[in-house]
Design an enzyme around this catalytic site. Structure first.
Site, PDB file in Angstrom:
ATOM      1  N   ARG A   1     -10.353   1.690   0.277  1.00 28.97           N
ATOM      2  CA  ARG A   1      -8.618   2.086  -0.071  1.00 28.97           C
ATOM      3  C   ARG A   1      -8.842   2.983  -1.379  1.00 28.97           C
ATOM      4  O   ARG A   1      -9.889   2.022  -2.385  1.00 28.97           O
ATOM      5  CB  ARG A   1      -7.657   1.262  -0.156  1.00 28.97           C
ATOM      6  CG  ARG A   1      -8.008   0.340   1.915  1.00 28.97           C
ATOM      7  CD  ARG A   1      -6.464  -0.260   1.343  1.00 28.97           C
ATOM      8  NE  ARG A   1      -6.537  -1.460   2.119  1.00 28.97           N
ATOM      9  CZ  ARG A   1      -6.117  -1.131   3.892  1.00 28.97           C
ATOM     10  NH1 ARG A   1      -4.889  -0.389   3.195  1.00 28.97           N
ATOM     11  NH2 ARG A   1      -5.476  -1.718   4.818  1.00 28.97           N
TER      12      ARG A   1
ATOM     13  N   HIS B   1       4.737  -3.331  10.291  1.00 27.88           N
ATOM     14  CA  HIS B   1       5.098  -4.551   9.796  1.00 27.88           C
ATOM     15  C   HIS B   1       6.054  -4.993  10.004  1.00 27.88           C
ATOM     16  O   HIS B   1       6.022  -5.944  10.442  1.00 27.88           O
ATOM     17  CB  HIS B   1       5.787  -4.142   8.898  1.00 27.88           C
ATOM     18  CG  HIS B   1       4.721  -3.898   7.540  1.00 27.88           C
ATOM     19  ND1 HIS B   1       4.580  -1.950   6.829  1.00 27.88           N
ATOM     20  CD2 HIS B   1       3.401  -3.833   6.729  1.00 27.88           C
ATOM     21  CE1 HIS B   1       3.410  -1.725   6.195  1.00 27.88           C
ATOM     22  NE2 HIS B   1       2.559  -2.682   6.761  1.00 27.88           N
TER      23      HIS B   1
ATOM     24  N   LYS C   1     -11.307  -0.546   7.901  1.00 31.62           N
ATOM     25  CA  LYS C   1     -10.756   0.981   6.582  1.00 31.62           C
ATOM     26  C   LYS C   1     -12.393   1.571   6.908  1.00 31.62           C
ATOM     27  O   LYS C   1     -13.229   0.300   6.837  1.00 31.62           O
ATOM     28  CB  LYS C   1     -10.709   0.536   5.367  1.00 31.62           C
ATOM     29  CG  LYS C   1      -9.147   0.054   5.332  1.00 31.62           C
ATOM     30  CD  LYS C   1      -8.643   2.230   5.699  1.00 31.62           C
ATOM     31  CE  LYS C   1      -6.739   1.656   5.384  1.00 31.62           C
ATOM     32  NZ  LYS C   1      -6.052   2.908   6.153  1.00 31.62           N
TER      33      LYS C   1
ATOM     34  N   LYS D   1       3.245   6.096  14.889  1.00 34.98           N
ATOM     35  CA  LYS D   1       2.484   7.684  14.400  1.00 34.98           C
ATOM     36  C   LYS D   1       2.913   8.729  14.431  1.00 34.98           C
ATOM     37  O   LYS D   1       3.146   9.457  15.968  1.00 34.98           O
ATOM     38  CB  LYS D   1       1.139   7.704  14.762  1.00 34.98           C
ATOM     39  CG  LYS D   1       0.034   6.759  13.546  1.00 34.98           C
ATOM     40  CD  LYS D   1       0.046   6.880  12.283  1.00 34.98           C
ATOM     41  CE  LYS D   1      -0.656   5.555  11.782  1.00 34.98           C
ATOM     42  NZ  LYS D   1      -0.872   5.698  10.352  1.00 34.98           N
ATOM     43  N   THR D   2       4.009   9.661  13.639  1.00 38.11           N
ATOM     44  CA  THR D   2       4.004  11.061  14.672  1.00 38.11           C
ATOM     45  C   THR D   2       3.401  12.071  13.248  1.00 38.11           C
ATOM     46  O   THR D   2       2.895  11.723  12.909  1.00 38.11           O
ATOM     47  CB  THR D   2       5.703  10.771  13.654  1.00 38.11           C
ATOM     48  OG1 THR D   2       5.906  10.818  12.480  1.00 38.11           O
ATOM     49  CG2 THR D   2       6.385  10.072  13.676  1.00 38.11           C
TER      50      THR D   2
ATOM     51  N   GLN E   1      -7.643 -13.634  -0.146  1.00 39.83           N
ATOM     52  CA  GLN E   1      -6.064 -13.615   0.757  1.00 39.83           C
ATOM     53  C   GLN E   1      -5.933 -15.383   1.015  1.00 39.83           C
ATOM     54  O   GLN E   1      -5.039 -15.828   1.146  1.00 39.83           O
ATOM     55  CB  GLN E   1      -6.610 -13.221   1.888  1.00 39.83           C
ATOM     56  CG  GLN E   1      -4.919 -13.379   3.009  1.00 39.83           C
ATOM     57  CD  GLN E   1      -5.406 -12.731   3.752  1.00 39.83           C
ATOM     58  OE1 GLN E   1      -5.814 -12.076   3.964  1.00 39.83           O
ATOM     59  NE2 GLN E   1      -5.760 -13.088   5.333  1.00 39.83           N
TER      60      GLN E   1
ATOM     61  N   HIS F   1       6.366   0.198   7.114  1.00 41.68           N
ATOM     62  CA  HIS F   1       6.564   0.529   8.469  1.00 41.68           C
ATOM     63  C   HIS F   1       6.770   0.097   9.755  1.00 41.68           C
ATOM     64  O   HIS F   1       6.724  -1.214   9.605  1.00 41.68           O
ATOM     65  CB  HIS F   1       5.422   1.902   8.246  1.00 41.68           C
ATOM     66  CG  HIS F   1       4.185   1.292   8.780  1.00 41.68           C
ATOM     67  ND1 HIS F   1       3.337   0.033   9.741  1.00 41.68           N
ATOM     68  CD2 HIS F   1       3.029   0.736   7.351  1.00 41.68           C
ATOM     69  CE1 HIS F   1       2.729  -0.172   9.476  1.00 41.68           C
ATOM     70  NE2 HIS F   1       2.103  -0.040   8.169  1.00 41.68           N
TER      71      HIS F   1
ATOM     72  N   THR G   1       0.421  -1.085   0.284  1.00 38.58           N
ATOM     73  CA  THR G   1       0.099   0.227  -0.602  1.00 38.58           C
ATOM     74  C   THR G   1       0.532   1.239   0.228  1.00 38.58           C
ATOM     75  O   THR G   1       0.190   2.692  -0.158  1.00 38.58           O
ATOM     76  CB  THR G   1      -1.009  -0.102   1.501  1.00 38.58           C
ATOM     77  OG1 THR G   1      -0.173   0.480   2.340  1.00 38.58           O
ATOM     78  CG2 THR G   1      -2.336  -1.070   0.870  1.00 38.58           C
TER      79      THR G   1
ATOM     80  N   LYS H   1      -2.638   2.337  18.323  1.00 38.66           N
ATOM     81  CA  LYS H   1      -1.169   2.447  17.766  1.00 38.66           C
ATOM     82  C   LYS H   1      -0.211   3.227  17.308  1.00 38.66           C
ATOM     83  O   LYS H   1       0.174   4.420  17.870  1.00 38.66           O
ATOM     84  CB  LYS H   1      -2.103   2.315  16.026  1.00 38.66           C
ATOM     85  CG  LYS H   1      -2.716   0.701  15.431  1.00 38.66           C
ATOM     86  CD  LYS H   1      -2.764   1.050  14.052  1.00 38.66           C
ATOM     87  CE  LYS H   1      -4.127  -0.627  13.682  1.00 38.66           C
ATOM     88  NZ  LYS H   1      -4.075   0.014  12.201  1.00 38.66           N
TER      89      LYS H   1
ATOM     90  N   ASP I   1      -5.858  -8.511  13.321  1.00 43.47           N
ATOM     91  CA  ASP I   1      -7.253  -7.763  12.421  1.00 43.47           C
ATOM     92  C   ASP I   1      -7.456  -8.021  11.177  1.00 43.47           C
ATOM     93  O   ASP I   1      -8.275  -7.879  10.591  1.00 43.47           O
ATOM     94  CB  ASP I   1      -6.682  -6.316  12.218  1.00 43.47           C
ATOM     95  CG  ASP I   1      -5.086  -5.820  11.148  1.00 43.47           C
ATOM     96  OD1 ASP I   1      -5.012  -6.987  11.006  1.00 43.47           O
ATOM     97  OD2 ASP I   1      -5.409  -4.516  10.772  1.00 43.47           O
TER      98      ASP I   1
END
Length: 447
Positions: free
Chosen positions: A126, A88, A122, A270-271, A211, A85, A80, A267, A232
């Site tokens: 997407r 992962h 989501k 995140k910045t 999947q 990140h 994606t 989570k 998830d």
């Protein structure tokens, strides 16, 4: 079982037990696992002790299987973005633990599923990506993942589900796969249920089947028996396990792990600039280091357990520190995680830069920096423009608030005027240092 098959099985088990948690290779930055690697602890118990595990389809069977024989397992990564990140990274750590225990990872990049998009988590569909973008992102993922796992001699396998999904005959697919899925049951899955109010496209509804088919394909080709993923992904993983058990009549298993969250359940990773990327060009090793150096005290132990290979005795000791002791624990965490992701040399540089900034001044610190031309410097001479250009603020509104609260410095002098103009007088030997808050530094060099 004939004599040859018995010999192969006994030999395989002997090699598996002898090699379990052997000394790691260079991809791990020279780190040994810990005493856990020496007492032949079942990797299932190691993953559980370190806090990874969330749900299992058949817990006792999975634990027995992992302790009995080398197991081929897989984790999927949908492309994606053009970089992995820190979310992962938990999956990568688990694959490293599993490979060290003698099991074989299959890394699946979703060149096929990425064309559809997983609706999980989501509220809206997407954004559709072009095939060229998906393929480019897959190549980036492959390059990054090869840094963490040993792919030599078949110890790990990297596949792209575009190889089998993009050329499927749709009617044959429905007859082979779709027949085993109950629409009523699918609609109760969390990944679909949360989307029902805003509308779930038929495109996304196919994702679970795709999947699940991945698992079936890997089971056929590589005898893959176990799928792992974030919690998830539980509904999607159950789909694959059921498909193999119903369609082939053979055993298959699913295991999910906890997402990386703070003590408050949010989570991590995140910045203000967005995600915490593993690509050094998107998140510098220094910024990566500083993120872990500045996490909340309550999150230190969990991060040490899930994101480093430190022995659990050391994890518990460091995680239970208070006051100055917990600050030292954060330094250990930041260094160890940065070393695994970016290598020892970059971890050493980030550590030295942080020590120079917060201990001895900023003169020689290897902090993040940007080189500007004279024209670029003049075009962004307004402090808000410069902060935005350097991506130190998410918006100019946030920049105004930050300046008004006294959170912006140039060469250690507080900037109180939102209309402040940077000039050549601010440059010292062609450079200036911008500081946001107490700990975010950025060096600007004009050439």
């Amino acid at each position: 079982m004939d004599a040859i098959a018995l010999y192969i099985r006994s030999t395989s088990l002997a090699i598996f037990r002898a090699n379990r948690y052997n000394k790691s290779h260079d991809a791990f930055g020279g780190i040994r696992m810990s005493n856990e690697s020496d007492n032949h602890t079942n990797v299932y118990d190691i993953l559980k002790e370190r806090g990874y595990l969330a749900q299992a389809t058949h817990e006792e069977e999975i634990r027995d299987l992992l302790g009995r024989e080398p197991v081929t397992f897989y984790i999927g990564f949908d492309p994606t973005a053009d970089s992995l990140h820190v979310g992962h990274f938990v999956q990568i750590m688990i694959m490293m633990h599993m490979q060290r225990a003698g099991h074989r990872p299959i890394v699946l990049v979703g060149g096929g599923t990425g064309m559809v998009g997983d609706p999980t988590g989501k509220t809206d569909m997407r954004k559709m990506m072009t095939r060229e973008t998906v393929e480019a992102n897959c190549r980036s993922f492959q390059k990054q993942l090869s840094r963490f796992l040993d792919f030599s001699d078949g110890k790990a396998i990297l596949v792209n589900n575009a190889d089998w999904l993009l050329n499927l005959n749709y009617v044959d697919f429905l007859r082979e796969v779709g027949i085993h899925f109950s629409v009523n049951r699918m609609l109760t899955a969390e990944c679909f249920r949360t989307r029902m109010e805003k509308g779930l496209s038929f495109l996304e509804f196919n994702y679970m089947l795709m999947q699940s088919y991945d698992f079936l394909e890997l089971n056929r080709k590589y005898n893959c028996k176990l799928q792992l993923g974030g919690d998830d992904q539980w509904s999607n993983i159950l789909g694959g396990v059921d498909l193999i058990r119903k369609g082939k009549g053979t055993s298959a298993y699913g295991l999910t792990f906890r997402l990386l969250t703070t003590a408050n359940g949010k989570k991590m990773g995140k910045t203000e600039a967005g995600a915490l990327w593993l690509d050094p060009d998107k998140t510098s090793p220094y910024d990566f280091y500083q993120y872990w150096r500045n996490i909340d005290d309550a999150d230190v132990r969990n991060s040490l357990a899930m994101l480093t290979f430190l022995p659990m005795e050391e994890v518990n000791r460091l995680g239970n520190q208070k006051d100055e002791g917990i600050n030292e624990a954060k330094k250990v965490l930041a260094y160890e995680v940065t070393k695994i992701v970016h290598g020892k040399e970059e971890a050493d540089k980030a550590q030295a830069a942080a020590e120079a900034l917060f201990g001895k001044g900023t003169a020689d610190a290897q902090v993040p920096g940007t080189v500007l031309s004279v024209a670029e410097f003049q075009e962004n001479s307004k402090i808000l423009d410069m902060l935005s250009f350097l991506k130190l603020i998410p918006s100019k509104g946030e920049g105004r608030r930050l300046i008004q609260q006294g959170g912006v410095y140039v060469n250690d002098e507080r900037i109180g005027d939102i209309n402040h103009i940077l000039t050549g007088d601010d440059l010292q030997d062609g450079s200036l240092m911008i500081r946001k808050g107490k700990k975010v530094y950025h060096k600007v060099t004009v050439k």
